[in-house]
Design an enzyme around this catalytic site. Structure first.
Site, PDB file in Angstrom:
ATOM      1  N   GLU A  42       0.832  -1.199   0.000  1.00 33.82           N
ATOM      2  CA  GLU A  42       0.000   0.000   0.000  1.00 33.82           C
ATOM      3  C   GLU A  42       0.872   1.258   0.000  1.00 33.82           C
ATOM      4  O   GLU A  42       1.823   1.374   0.789  1.00 33.82           O
ATOM      5  CB  GLU A  42      -0.887  -0.024   1.248  1.00 33.82           C
ATOM      6  CG  GLU A  42      -1.781   1.170   1.443  1.00 33.82           C
ATOM      7  CD  GLU A  42      -2.615   1.064   2.725  1.00 33.82           C
ATOM      8  OE1 GLU A  42      -3.505   1.896   2.915  1.00 33.82           O
ATOM      9  OE2 GLU A  42      -2.351   0.137   3.538  1.00 33.82           O
ATOM     10  N   LYS A 110      -9.129   2.811  -2.237  1.00 30.30           N
ATOM     11  CA  LYS A 110      -9.454   2.222  -0.945  1.00 30.30           C
ATOM     12  C   LYS A 110     -10.779   2.780  -0.430  1.00 30.30           C
ATOM     13  O   LYS A 110     -10.975   3.992  -0.351  1.00 30.30           O
ATOM     14  CB  LYS A 110      -8.331   2.524   0.046  1.00 30.30           C
ATOM     15  CG  LYS A 110      -8.457   1.820   1.390  1.00 30.30           C
ATOM     16  CD  LYS A 110      -7.221   2.081   2.244  1.00 30.30           C
ATOM     17  CE  LYS A 110      -7.234   1.279   3.529  1.00 30.30           C
ATOM     18  NZ  LYS A 110      -5.998   1.497   4.317  1.00 30.30           N
ATOM     19  N   CYS A 144      -5.544  -3.100   2.132  1.00 30.18           N
ATOM     20  CA  CYS A 144      -5.363  -3.146   3.577  1.00 30.18           C
ATOM     21  C   CYS A 144      -6.659  -3.354   4.349  1.00 30.18           C
ATOM     22  O   CYS A 144      -7.249  -4.426   4.306  1.00 30.18           O
ATOM     23  CB  CYS A 144      -4.620  -1.890   4.035  1.00 30.18           C
ATOM     24  SG  CYS A 144      -3.884  -2.012   5.689  1.00 30.18           S
TER      25      CYS A 144
END
Length: 259
Positions: A42, A110, A144
């Site tokens: 990430e 995200k 994540c």
């Protein structure tokens, strides 16, 4: 079948050129190892803990950073997934780019930001199915914290993903250890898909990362795992046919509507 390489790396905070050079080196190594795809952590292009400078380093998907990733992919013959800060007008997103040569990149934003640090820097993306095809396989993207919500992985699995690829920046601590040692394998097992979870290691001046990257198979076994505090290049073969017995025994997706 497809071979993937996963780079557990230590990004240099705010040093885009250094981080892209490391990705370039890793892509060459991945290609030499027979990999079709390289997955990196990430925000590895900017460094996760770079702080407010991330906003000034953020670029659109048509910018020089993604173009450099495309060039690296073309020269190495390896597709790449890399985390970067994406600017879209006034907004900055915590994004991952999938590039395969000079073809049109796919961008995932995200959807579940973690904690005040991320929320001070980024806008949340919309939860959606970002699925790319490589070879004969369909690959879903998350980042994540997204993978800690089972609905996100289930949604991709129901959309036909064979694997879910997750660049991450997981901090060290009891929760991080539980996620790497249990949750990733459970996500793979409960959806009968592959899950690759690729982390940073070490300390970037703001965060200390857990390392412990994982590539889990549909039966919950680990195909590859990274150490806690060192760089690691991991390889794994993504072959759904090798896990047909597990898929036949654990028909969760088929049985969702039977209750």
């Amino acid at each position: 079948m497809m071979r993937i390489a996963a780079l557990q790396m230590q990004s240099a905070p705010g040093d885009v050129d250094t981080n892209l050079a490391r990705i370039e080196q890793a892509a060459q190594e991945a290609g030499q190892g027979g990999a079709d795809l390289l997955v990196t952590p990430e925000l590895c292009v900017t460094g996760y803990g770079a702080g407010d400078i991330i906003k000034s380093l953020a670029e659109p998907a048509t910018g020089s950073q993604v173009k450099r990733l495309q060039k690296i992919s073309t020269e190495s013959g390896v597709a790449i997934i890399a985390g970067f800060a994406e600017r879209d007008g006034a907004h900055v997103f915590n994004s991952a780019a999938f590039v395969n040569g000079d073809g049109e990149p796919a961008i995932y934003r995200k959807s579940h930001l973690y904690g005040p640090y991320e929320r001070s820097l980024f806008k949340s993306g919309n939860p959606d199915n970002c699925i790319v095809e490589l070879g004969r396989l369909k690959l879903g993207l998350l980042i994540c914290y997204d993978v800690e919500f089972p609905e996100n992985v289930r949604r991709l699995a129901l959309a036909g993903a064979d694997a879910v690829l997750v660049p991450t920046a997981l901090p060290r601590g009891p929760s991080g250890t539980f996620i790497t040692d249990h949750m990733i394998q459970v996500r793979a097992f409960e959806n009968q898909i592959f899950v690759a979870y690729v982390n940073h290691f070490g300390n970037d001046g703001r965060f200390t990362f857990a390392g412990r990257s994982r590539i889990a198979a549909p039966d919950g076994s680990l195909l590859a795992e990274g150490p806690e505090d060192a760089e690691s290049m991991m390889f794994a073969d993504i072959d759904p046919g090798a896990f047909s017995a597990s898929m036949a025994d654990n028909t969760y997706l088929e049985d969702l509507g039977s209750a």
